[in-house]
Design an enzyme around this catalytic site. Structure first.
Site, PDB file in Angstrom:
ATOM      1  N   ASP A   1       0.991  -1.133   0.025  1.00 55.94           N
ATOM      2  CA  ASP A   1      -0.061  -0.016  -0.155  1.00 55.94           C
ATOM      3  C   ASP A   1       1.035   1.344  -0.004  1.00 55.94           C
ATOM      4  OD1 ASP A   1      -2.169  -1.537  -0.070  1.00 55.94           O
ATOM      5  OD2 ASP A   1      -2.674  -1.181   2.244  1.00 55.94           O
TER       6      ASP A   1
ATOM      7  N   ASP B   1     -13.403  -6.997  -6.639  1.00 57.97           N
ATOM      8  CA  ASP B   1     -13.957  -7.335  -5.168  1.00 57.97           C
ATOM      9  C   ASP B   1     -15.051  -7.988  -4.861  1.00 57.97           C
ATOM     10  OD1 ASP B   1     -11.424  -5.975  -4.381  1.00 57.97           O
ATOM     11  OD2 ASP B   1     -12.418  -4.036  -3.985  1.00 57.97           O
TER      12      ASP B   1
END
Lengths: 212, 257
Positions: free
Chosen positions: B12, B131
């Site tokens: 990230d 997702d």
């Protein structure tokens, strides 16, 4: 000592930056890597790197629009020349991609699509790290072990008329020519600029190669 | 002799720095993306994915510099995801040295964008991130739907149909994250992974839930994924990528060692 000039041909396709950066990373002192689309600079260069990405039709169009067709064809006859990925495929006579595209015709032969069995779990594009079996000795294979893995991303492969110029093969469902070598020309389907240490070694070898 | 199954560490990134505590030994500045990428490269990562969680467009320019810096020193494929909404966003990332971009919500709001992106840059660099969450009640046939906003917003879109549609539009790969499993360390949603992988010809990268090494092999052998993506199992020094590959090889999976 004279400076050696290596031109990375820029015709608006592909990740030239990665190729130039990888070459720079291993370039000997006095070797300058130049990304260029200028015919006179290509003419002046001691060696040529010809990358490429994307579709055959778009690549040929970009070569035409940037006036690169003749300079590239000429360079393939004259000095150490490294074709990468689409920079290998467009050297052939013809590609079956995009309903058929006439290519540079430097290497007689065809570019064909992977046609895998419906029952196979193999995926297309052929994407990831696969082995190259070196089928010929070559200065560019120096310090690269037999069957080393390189990073590939493609859905088409080359089929030269002259089998004797195949310098490496790779297997993905079928065994296909992944490297061609003829005189001063060496062209590879994989991306040495994304193939970690073996890829860098290949660039290093190329930068030291006199084309013989 | 054949294609190796891939292991992809995911990092990230916020404002050009790697966030989410990463505990490598001997790295003084854990947030330095080049250091982190180099370490993963040395361990044998097959690719690296950066997920940009930067909030503002202005800060995103630092992500671009980060990609430039990493790409000039790490010579394996780099994927950047997060906030990719326009062809210009993609061009910027590719010019910075990324090899692929992951498109997530923008694909849902405008599926045509995926096609536009593939036409412009080629399928090889367009990864569509999905997702998915299981929505079918117990005792009924499995159904997974796409969720956005970190799993909070439902779209009603069937995950398998969506993956097929993305393949038709030209996507080169599917990055499939199970929102049910993400962060649980209980392993991938193998039924979901297999259902999607078996319904398309393009590669599926399994994501969400890796807590131990055998989960990675399960994703390949049982989930039929071509690649596995993981974060915390590598970040916190629990395992190296080398160890993960050795474990996969012991299961008969072909890996790049």
């Amino acid at each position: 000592m004279d400076q050696k000039l290596v031109a990375v041909i820029d015709y608006g396709m592909g990740n030239l930056r990665s190729v130039a950066k990888a070459a720079e990373h291993v370039a000997p002192k006095h070797t300058r890597i130049l990304v260029t689309h200028k015919p006179e600079e290509i003419e002046a260069a001691d060696a040529i790197i010809f990358p490429g990405q994307g579709a055959a039709k778009a690549c040929m169009k970009a070569l035409l629009n940037t006036g690169m067709i003749h300079p590239v064809q000429k360079a393939t006859q004259e000095k150490p020349f490294l074709g990468i990925c689409m920079g290998l495929q467009v050297l052939m006579s013809h590609s079956t991609e995009n309903e058929g595209v006439a290519c540079l015709n430097v290497v007689p032969g065809e570019v064909k699509q992977f046609e895998l069995d419906n029952n196979t779990s193999l995926k297309v594009p052929h994407m990831g790290w696969n082995q190259i079996q070196q089928t010929q000795e070559h200065p560019l294979w120096h310090n690269i072990p037999q069957n080393s893995r390189f990073y590939f991303v493609h859905s088409y492969y080359v089929q030269p008329n002259n089998q004797a110029i195949i310098a490496g093969t790779t297997t993905h469902g079928i065994t296909f020519p992944s490297v061609l070598s003829h005189n001063n020309l060496f062209a590879i389907q994989a991306h040495p600029e994304k193939s970690a240490d073996h890829g860098l070694t290949l660039f290093q070898n190329f930068l030291q190669w006199n084309g013989q | 002799m054949s294609l190796a199954k891939r292991i992809i560490p995911c990092l990230d990134v916020d404002n050009g720095r790697v966030v989410k505590g990463i505990q490598f030994v001997n790295i003084r500045d854990a947030g330095n993306p080049v250091e982190v990428a180099k370490r993963y490269d040395e361990q044998g990562a097959d690719e690296i994915t950066f997920l940009d969680i930067t909030a503002t467009a202005h800060d995103r320019s630092t992500t671009v510099h980060m990609v430039e810096e990493v790409a000039s020193q790490v010579f394996i494929p780099l994927t950047v995801g997060g906030g990719i909404r326009t062809v210009e966003d993609i061009r910027t990332m590719l010019n910075a040295g990324a090899d692929k971009v992951a498109i997530n919500s923008a694909a849902i709001f405008n599926p045509g964008f995926v096609q536009e992106a593939c036409d412009a840059f080629g399928s090889q660099c367009i990864v569509v991130a999905i997702d998915a969450k299981k929505t079918s009640p117990k005792d009924e046939a499995n159904r997974w739907e796409i969720f956005t906003h970190g799993g909070r917003k439902e779209t009603g879109i069937d995950a398998i149909e969506w993956a097929q549609k993305m393949e038709t539009l030209g996507a080169g790969e599917i990055l499939l994250t199970s929102m049910d499993k993400d962060g649980t360390k209980n392993g991938f949603d193998l039924e979901l992974t297999q259902a999607v992988a078996d319904s398309i010809k393009i590669p599926v990268i399994a994501s969400g839930g890796v807590g131990k090494l055998e989960h990675l092999s399960d994703g390949i052998l049982k989930g039929h994924a071509e690649a596995t993506l993981a974060a915390s199992i590598f970040h916190f020094g629990q395992h190296t990528i080398q160890e993960a590959k050795e474990a996969m090889q012991a299961q008969g999976i072909e890996v790049r060692l």
